[in-house]
Motif scaffolding. Sequence first.
Motif, short mmCIF file in Angstrom:
data_model
loop_
_atom_site.label_atom_id
_atom_site.label_comp_id
_atom_site.label_asym_id
_atom_site.label_seq_id
_atom_site.Cartn_x
_atom_site.Cartn_y
_atom_site.Cartn_z
N THR A 25 19.77 -1.96 -12.56
CA THR A 25 20.29 -3.32 -12.38
C THR A 25 19.99 -3.84 -10.98
N ALA A 26 20.16 -2.98 -9.98
CA ALA A 26 19.85 -3.38 -8.61
C ALA A 26 18.37 -3.75 -8.47
N LEU A 27 17.50 -2.96 -9.09
CA LEU A 27 16.06 -3.24 -9.03
C LEU A 27 15.74 -4.57 -9.70
N ILE A 28 16.32 -4.83 -10.85
CA ILE A 28 16.08 -6.09 -11.56
C ILE A 28 16.55 -7.27 -10.72
N LEU A 29 17.74 -7.17 -10.14
CA LEU A 29 18.29 -8.28 -9.36
C LEU A 29 17.44 -8.56 -8.12
N MET A 30 16.96 -7.51 -7.45
CA MET A 30 16.16 -7.74 -6.25
C MET A 30 14.82 -8.36 -6.59
N VAL A 31 14.17 -7.87 -7.65
CA VAL A 31 12.89 -8.46 -8.06
C VAL A 31 13.09 -9.91 -8.50
N LEU A 32 14.17 -10.17 -9.24
CA LEU A 32 14.48 -11.53 -9.66
C LEU A 32 14.71 -12.43 -8.45
N GLY A 33 15.49 -11.95 -7.49
CA GLY A 33 15.77 -12.75 -6.30
C GLY A 33 14.53 -13.06 -5.50
N LEU A 34 13.65 -12.08 -5.33
CA LEU A 34 12.41 -12.31 -4.58
C LEU A 34 11.51 -13.29 -5.31
N ASN A 35 11.42 -13.18 -6.63
CA ASN A 35 10.59 -14.11 -7.39
C ASN A 35 11.14 -15.53 -7.33
N MET A 36 12.44 -15.67 -7.42
CA MET A 36 13.04 -17.00 -7.32
C MET A 36 12.85 -17.57 -5.92
N LEU A 37 12.99 -16.73 -4.91
CA LEU A 37 12.76 -17.17 -3.53
C LEU A 37 11.32 -17.62 -3.35
N GLY A 38 10.38 -16.83 -3.89
CA GLY A 38 8.97 -17.21 -3.78
C GLY A 38 8.64 -18.48 -4.51
N VAL A 66 6.95 -13.41 -3.48
CA VAL A 66 6.49 -12.95 -4.80
C VAL A 66 5.76 -11.62 -4.67
N ARG A 67 4.93 -11.49 -3.64
CA ARG A 67 4.21 -10.23 -3.45
C ARG A 67 5.15 -9.11 -3.01
N ALA A 68 6.21 -9.46 -2.30
CA ALA A 68 7.23 -8.45 -1.96
C ALA A 68 7.89 -7.94 -3.23
N ALA A 69 8.17 -8.84 -4.18
CA ALA A 69 8.74 -8.43 -5.47
C ALA A 69 7.78 -7.49 -6.19
N TRP A 70 6.49 -7.80 -6.13
CA TRP A 70 5.48 -6.92 -6.74
C TRP A 70 5.51 -5.55 -6.08
N ALA A 71 5.62 -5.50 -4.76
CA ALA A 71 5.64 -4.22 -4.05
C ALA A 71 6.86 -3.40 -4.43
N VAL A 72 8.02 -4.03 -4.54
CA VAL A 72 9.24 -3.31 -4.94
C VAL A 72 9.08 -2.75 -6.34
N THR A 117 15.61 11.52 -1.98
CA THR A 117 15.64 10.22 -1.30
C THR A 117 16.24 9.17 -2.23
N PRO A 118 17.21 8.38 -1.78
CA PRO A 118 17.85 7.38 -2.65
C PRO A 118 16.97 6.16 -2.89
N GLU A 119 15.92 6.33 -3.67
CA GLU A 119 15.04 5.24 -4.04
C GLU A 119 15.30 4.90 -5.50
N TRP A 120 15.36 3.60 -5.82
CA TRP A 120 15.82 3.18 -7.15
C TRP A 120 14.95 3.73 -8.27
N GLY A 121 13.62 3.71 -8.10
CA GLY A 121 12.75 4.21 -9.16
C GLY A 121 12.98 5.68 -9.43
N ALA A 122 13.11 6.47 -8.37
CA ALA A 122 13.38 7.91 -8.53
C ALA A 122 14.75 8.13 -9.17
N MET A 123 15.73 7.28 -8.84
CA MET A 123 17.06 7.41 -9.43
C MET A 123 17.03 7.09 -10.92
N ILE A 124 16.26 6.08 -11.28
CA ILE A 124 16.13 5.73 -12.71
C ILE A 124 15.47 6.87 -13.47
#
Length: 298
Positions: free
Chosen positions: A269-282, A219-225, A242-249
């Motif tokens: 979409t990639a950012l949403i899916l990764m945060v969702l996956g980390l939160n579900m994992l947590g 969950v905290r990893a999702a927060w960091a992302v 640098t290919p970072e999602w926030g900068a790309m958005i």
Amino acid sequence: MSDLALAPPAAPSLPVRIAARLAGIARRSPTLAIGAAIILAFAIMAVFAPWISPQDPVAANAARVLQPPQAGAWFGTDGNGMDVLSRVIHGSLYAFGIAIPVVIVGLLVGVPVGLWTGWRGGWADEIVMRGFDALRVFPSIILALAVVAAAGPSLLNVVLVLGLLDSPVYARLVRAEVLALRGGTFVESAVAAGNPTHRILFRHILPNALRGAMAQTAVRAAWAVRISATLAFLGVGIQPPTPEWGAMIRQGAEYMVTGEWWVAVFPGTALILMVLGLNMLGDGLSDLLDPRRKAAAR
């Protein structure tokens, strides 16, 4: 009756036992299984990014500026002619490169503090924890924005700032467990046996106090992302190209009004899916590692 008939059945092989174990965990926590599958897909994408990316993620091409998704550029190109798919793939590498070190820094700072204050108690506990509480009073994004802007928008600064800001979470979790454990029979027995304090803390209490903190790492990893992407979107985190999602958005947001939606939508979409996956994992890890939470949910 032959000896063959009396022989016990052969034990299942190691891969079969591992598969059965994983299937059992998936049945007990479908949330964990879905989250783990999402994060595993991103992890594979990050590890093999140099080989699966169709193009160099930072190679500009003036002849291919803002091309829509098509064969040869499945996610289109951005305002510099860079391939969006390649940049999204490499963005997963930066997402893990921020999330994992932030969690490590938070654990390295927060766990020892929570262990010491929970055991020591008294005025030292009050002073240290009030200082940590002060960090949690301010909105995380505002404090991170101010500190990163002052320190400089580098990857190291982002990791250190986010890790320090997140350390009070782990300190609180470990401290609560230590307060509950230090009056236990096994601790009293260890004290009576003459064990030094450091052995009691690190040998007897710490392994039992880490459960809650470890359950929160995803969950905290999702927060960091999420926070690192927000900083990059605001222009004070990792900087283009640098290919970072926030900068790309951030780069793609200006093109949304003119119809070039793909520049921002695919990294978003990639950012949403990764945060969702980390939160579900947590959430799934919390259910498995915290029997009290699992019992309360029934």
